[in-house]
Design an enzyme around this catalytic site. Sequence first.
Site, PDB file in Angstrom:
ATOM      1  N   LYS A 132     -34.558   5.377  -0.837  1.00 26.64           N
ATOM      2  CA  LYS A 132     -35.961   5.222  -0.457  1.00 26.64           C
ATOM      3  C   LYS A 132     -36.132   4.141   0.604  1.00 26.64           C
ATOM      4  O   LYS A 132     -36.974   4.251   1.491  1.00 26.64           O
ATOM      5  CB  LYS A 132     -36.811   4.898  -1.688  1.00 26.64           C
ATOM      6  CG  LYS A 132     -36.954   6.066  -2.647  1.00 26.64           C
ATOM      7  CD  LYS A 132     -37.822   5.704  -3.848  1.00 26.64           C
ATOM      8  CE  LYS A 132     -37.979   6.884  -4.788  1.00 26.64           C
ATOM      9  NZ  LYS A 132     -38.807   6.544  -5.979  1.00 26.64           N
ATOM     10  N   LYS A 213     -33.608  20.258  -3.246  1.00 27.43           N
ATOM     11  CA  LYS A 213     -34.298  20.165  -4.524  1.00 27.43           C
ATOM     12  C   LYS A 213     -35.773  20.514  -4.344  1.00 27.43           C
ATOM     13  O   LYS A 213     -36.379  20.173  -3.320  1.00 27.43           O
ATOM     14  CB  LYS A 213     -34.165  18.741  -5.082  1.00 27.43           C
ATOM     15  CG  LYS A 213     -34.686  18.579  -6.495  1.00 27.43           C
ATOM     16  CD  LYS A 213     -34.391  17.185  -7.027  1.00 27.43           C
ATOM     17  CE  LYS A 213     -34.932  17.012  -8.440  1.00 27.43           C
ATOM     18  NZ  LYS A 213     -34.661  15.666  -8.989  1.00 27.43           N
ATOM     19  N   LYS A 216     -42.760  19.161  -3.524  1.00 31.61           N
ATOM     20  CA  LYS A 216     -44.028  19.500  -2.887  1.00 31.61           C
ATOM     21  C   LYS A 216     -44.065  19.037  -1.443  1.00 31.61           C
ATOM     22  O   LYS A 216     -44.650  19.690  -0.588  1.00 31.61           O
ATOM     23  CB  LYS A 216     -45.185  18.908  -3.686  1.00 31.61           C
ATOM     24  CG  LYS A 216     -45.432  19.657  -4.980  1.00 31.61           C
ATOM     25  CD  LYS A 216     -46.737  19.283  -5.619  1.00 31.61           C
ATOM     26  CE  LYS A 216     -46.709  17.857  -6.108  1.00 31.61           C
ATOM     27  NZ  LYS A 216     -47.926  17.500  -6.838  1.00 31.61           N
TER      28      LYS A 216
END
Length: 349
Positions: A132, A213, A216
């Site tokens: 991240k 994976k 959204k």
Amino acid sequence: PASTPPADAAQASPSPLETPRREVVFSGMQPSGGFHIGNYLGAVRDWVALQDQHRCFYCVVDLHALTQPYEPAAMRARVLDMAVELLACGIDPQKSTLFVQSQVPEHAELSWILSTVAPYGELSRMTQFKEKGERAEYVNCGLFTYPVLMAADILLYKATRVPVGEDQIQHLELTREIVRRWNGRYGEPALFAEPLPLHRSPLRIMGLDGKQKMSKSLGNYVAISDEPDAIRKKIGSAFTDELRLRKKDPGHPESCYVCGLEQYFMPSDKVAELQDGCRTARIGCVDSKRALAEAMITTLQPIAERKRQLLAQPGLVEDILQAGADEARKIAKQTMAEVRERLGLLPLR
């Protein structure tokens, strides 16, 4: 591993009035604005099953969500939408405690306290932090200490079991290390037990493109609240067997994305029938997609109906969450009283 009991103990039978003590389970999920089938298959189904076996605390972890940029005006709706979908999927407030993390302020208090024993080196090696951090415009401190708040979430209720996927094992191991350091510094008897994983079968639901994976943000998903026609359209465009160019070619169900999803939405005999038809070229990829879409619609429609019923009762979900937070706080306050005593801090009155 548990030690072997003495022979006489092994032969003893419990009193019929005794009931086995249920283990405490904690799990949380960020309010991301609705589930897709990857969330449902990978986590929520397990949550529903576990509440019949253990003492479960299920939390909408909105404080964790603050580590990423978001629109404050939308947060409340995201939290409530997640709560509605959890309830629609089968989380029962009569069987488990469902609440919102920020409504139990002891989560943040214990997180700070645990950060004083959390090893910097282990935190800096967290895979999710590094991934991240590479994508973020700047790396905030909350992103770095995210796993410490996760540890506080678990330990506040003295949970002994945590449902985890493969991407969360590292965080749970850090929690166990924090417990060892805490207990080592603040004496016996140990206040916290090292929580153990409740391993799920490795379940990584790929997106409709069959390459990444389900997410959204990538647009490669089926939402559990999608209308039937939307599900048919999405499954109709899903990745299938790239080695099967024509319907008369034999298929390879073991490497086909659509065939891989069938097992989650159909009985085993139907799956076997479809996959045999695929291998022998009796049915084509379009037929497999249609069968999967209809089975998925059949599975998800009751959830969508329960969601509509919940949305038609304004205030009910907030009342459920408040009752859950009240119940969670009773335990959280007791844990923090014990923590404060161990630390030598003045008690709260």
